[in-house]
Design a protein around this motif. Sequence first.
Motif, mmCIF file in Angstrom:
data_model
loop_
_atom_site.group_PDB
_atom_site.id
_atom_site.type_symbol
_atom_site.label_atom_id
_atom_site.label_comp_id
_atom_site.label_asym_id
_atom_site.label_seq_id
_atom_site.Cartn_x
_atom_site.Cartn_y
_atom_site.Cartn_z
ATOM 1 N N ALA A 49 0.822 -1.216 0.000
ATOM 2 C CA ALA A 49 0.000 0.000 0.000
ATOM 3 C C ALA A 49 0.856 1.265 0.000
ATOM 4 N N LEU A 50 2.002 1.226 0.670
ATOM 5 C CA LEU A 50 2.890 2.384 0.699
ATOM 6 C C LEU A 50 3.461 2.661 -0.690
ATOM 7 N N THR A 65 -2.680 -4.079 -3.532
ATOM 8 C CA THR A 65 -2.748 -4.405 -4.954
ATOM 9 C C THR A 65 -2.798 -5.925 -5.132
ATOM 10 N N ASP A 66 -2.540 -6.363 -6.366
ATOM 11 C CA ASP A 66 -2.528 -7.796 -6.659
ATOM 12 C C ASP A 66 -1.513 -8.548 -5.806
ATOM 13 N N ASP A 67 -0.419 -7.887 -5.393
ATOM 14 C CA ASP A 67 0.595 -8.541 -4.557
ATOM 15 C C ASP A 67 -0.038 -9.134 -3.300
ATOM 16 N N THR A 80 5.668 -3.806 -5.222
ATOM 17 C CA THR A 80 6.139 -5.175 -5.034
ATOM 18 C C THR A 80 7.415 -5.219 -4.203
ATOM 19 N N ILE A 81 8.349 -4.320 -4.459
ATOM 20 C CA ILE A 81 9.577 -4.283 -3.662
ATOM 21 C C ILE A 81 9.235 -3.930 -2.217
ATOM 22 N N GLY A 82 8.288 -3.015 -2.028
ATOM 23 C CA GLY A 82 7.832 -2.694 -0.680
ATOM 24 C C GLY A 82 7.174 -3.872 -0.003
ATOM 25 N N ALA A 83 6.341 -4.612 -0.743
ATOM 26 C CA ALA A 83 5.658 -5.778 -0.177
ATOM 27 C C ALA A 83 6.656 -6.833 0.268
#
Length: 320
Positions: free
Chosen positions: A27-28, A61-63, A272-275
């Motif tokens: 989300a970030l 998101t989708d992640d 994605t990198i944040g997730a």
Amino acid sequence: MYCALPSPARSFSRLAGAALGTMCGDALGMPVEGWSAARIARVHGRLDRMLPGRLAAGSYTDDSQMMIAILETLAQRGGLDPAYLARRFLARYEPIRGYGGRINALMHRLAAGEPWDRVATDSWGNGGAMRVGVLGVFFAKDRESCRAAALTQCRITHTHSRALAGAAAQVLAVRRAARLGSKGRAPAPGRFVEHIAAQVENLDAHVAGRLRAMPPLPLGDEAAAREGLTRAYACDVSAAEAVPPALGAFLAARDPEQAMVLAVSLGGDADTIGAMAGAMAGAYWGLEALPAQWLEALENQPLGRDAVLELCRNICDENY
């Protein structure tokens, strides 16, 4: 089906930390997905708050949606059942979350009744890695089952060796983070990176080499880490260029907030990198260490924050 074994590292705090860490990092990074690191710094400075983007502020998101499907599978099946997981991917599928065209086509094939093990394509993308973090906590005691489950879930959507190696690297990094955190031990960046690279080298030597390209990571120095990581990696949608900088953001951080702020500041596939960094950070520091203001801001619709926490409780209650 791969079933988990009890482990001190697989506590509710660490499983929920990995799950909610995934959602927070996702989300970030959502509003700056596709931006350059320079543009993020110019527009937002230090991006440390949930902002609106293509979705409302705090939305995943989708992640995270695919991660939630993995949690549902663990809760309902007691392990990683790929046929069941493919059905959960399809049941939870909402195109608005940002799935790519390839995954949209794959979901239509699943909906048409094609078997889970025949719909994937030879993609080197990071989709198998972005969602896998919770398995690193669930299988914290059993490295081989952890690795095997990560590869199996990846093969539902991605079969390229780089995608498989990226999923294995991410899950093993989360597993190692959970185990170190449960023992109160700080990760040594060089040893951590080499441990993960050695475990995936037989899957894809290129991914192992990209992990070993990790720059020096001065602890707590966001500016230096950001410069080093953006020089070393493209931070794009490929597994080889997204998993290593996520690991670097975790290893350079003093706390979960710093890990995720650094991760999304790298630009590119920021959500994605944040997730992925969030999954590692949550597994290491635990749920209680995640920023309260971020947890409060997270999407909390019927399959949002509280539902994910309940899934984690059910999984831990069932397996102890």
